[in-house]
Design an enzyme around this catalytic site. Structure first.
Site: not given
Length: 404
Positions: A336-338
């Site tokens: 997912s978005y880091p």
């Protein structure tokens, strides 16, 4: 047929989104911005009664605009650094050589709808409004009072997540964008004012100064202070010898290592004395028994800071390298978005589907089966609608080795 322009934050992300939304049935053409191709396809547009529409998926390359002072403040000699706290600022194109503004103006001209697929953080929200400011004036004006600009909220580049985001488009968040504007202005004013002041001060004070610029930043300078303080602590540390008594008790076939309550002594003679006293006895008596029940909390979900810390300590990787790899894994649909601050999962998070992805790996299969068969206690949840989400695995277990 209505035309929908969709804008992502990076070209690689735009391509991944186009593959998912078009079911890999799209055409790609070049644009006046060589870095940002346009992917075109036809499909159904949920906000307009799920009617057919022509889609143009493209991207920007990060921030479209940057903040700067008016040109008359560029002369250091004629500008007092104090003036920069009240000086007029202007917005200018961040990467003029890419012609992003002209590119968006051309692609948005005459379209009916704009869908923004920027990263779901504050910076992404700010880029949304940079795109809107350029695109909205040249879009086809609606005859009725209906929404034409939408924001997609997503945390991972997976078919399930992107399909859900497309079906639940929302409005962009003006307040989030304004908070970034405020941060950018503070960084510019404080950074430039103090950089100019201390550079000119030290250059006049030290004629042999070997630096043309002494930079100051609201984040970098305090961080530098922490680094210097830690360095001074290490340099000033003087190691000192100490002695400990290591004792092992045997009872039947069981060996028990016990700790000395004093732990360590810096006096060698005293340590030898206690060792001699201990060696005079062959048996030990249990004087008291104290029982305690300790419970260990499950690990919290991963956020950016913890991801960088673990990668540094376990993989010996620098933060810039870690974030570069994390961004690539994100755009390819593996995580997912880091970039996130939270360690909580959303209320609608599907834990079971994530666990099933681990069943194919023999290292985790036994643990996954136990979790799926038991009454699994879910970690802390966060209410829906929050921009941030923890970092979690989304794609297939086997990750291409070229990312590392």
């Amino acid at each position: 047929m209505p035309v929908v322009l969709m804008v992502a934050e990076k070209p690689s992300l735009a391509k991944s989104l186009a593959e998912i939304l078009s079911k890999r049935n799209f055409q790609t053409r070049k644009s006046i911005c060589g870095a940002c191709p346009v992917h075109e396809y036809e499909g159904y547009f949920p906000p307009v009664s799920n009617s057919r529409a022509k889609f143009k998926m493209t991207s920007v390359c990060g921030h479209v605009m940057s903040l700067d002072f008016q040109p008359r403040y560029n002369n250091w000699e004629n500008t007092d650094p104090e003036e920069l706290f009240t000086a007029k600022t202007i917005k200018k194109e961040a990467m003029a050589n890419l012609h992003i503004c002209k590119f968006l103006d051309i692609e948005a001209r005459g379209v009916d709808y704009l869908v923004l697929w920027l990263d779901c953080d504050k910076e992404g929200e700010n880029i949304c409004y940079e795109v809107i400011d350029i695109s909205a004036p040249v879009m086809r004006q609606s005859s009725g009072n209906y929404q034409t600009i939408f924001r997609a909220r997503f945390s991972a580049i997976t078919e399930k997540e992107i399909t859900r985001a497309m079906a639940t488009l929302v409005e962009p968040d003006w307040n989030q964008s304004r908070s970034v504007d405020a941060r950018q202005e503070l960084d510019l004013r404080i950074g430039c004012a103090f950089t100019r002041f201390q550079t000119m001060y030290f250059q006049s004070k030290y004629s042999d100064l070997d630096s043309a610029l002494i930079s100051y930043g609201p984040c970098q300078t305090p961080t530098l202070g922490f680094c210097v303080q830690r360095h001074d602590t290490i340099q000033s540390f003087k190691p000192e010898k100490y002695w400990m008594i290591d004792c092992v008790l045997s009872y039947g076939n069981c060996d028990l290592s016990v700790d000395w309550i004093r732990q360590r002594l810096f006096d060698y003679e005293a340590a030898i004395m206690f060792l001699g006293l201990l060696q005079q006895h062959r048996e030990a008596t249990v004087s008291d028994v104290l029982e305690k029940i300790r419970s260990k909390a499950p690990p919290v979900a991963l956020n950016t800071v913890d991801m960088l810390r673990v990668a540094s300590s376990q993989l010996h990787m620098g933060p810039q390298h870690v974030m570069h790899l994390a961004e690539r894994l994100y755009t390819q649909g593996y995580i997912s978005y880091p970039r996130t601050e939270t360690t909580k999962y959303p209320e609608s998070f599907d834990f079971q589907s994530i666990l099933y992805q681990f069943k194919g790996d023999p290292q985790w299969k036994e643990h996954v089966d136990l979790l799926l068969e038991s009454n699994m206690k879910c970690p802390k949840l966060v209410k829906e609608g929050r921009v941030y989400m923890c970092v979690y695995k989304t794609g297939t277990w086997q990750c291409p080795c070229q990312f590392l």
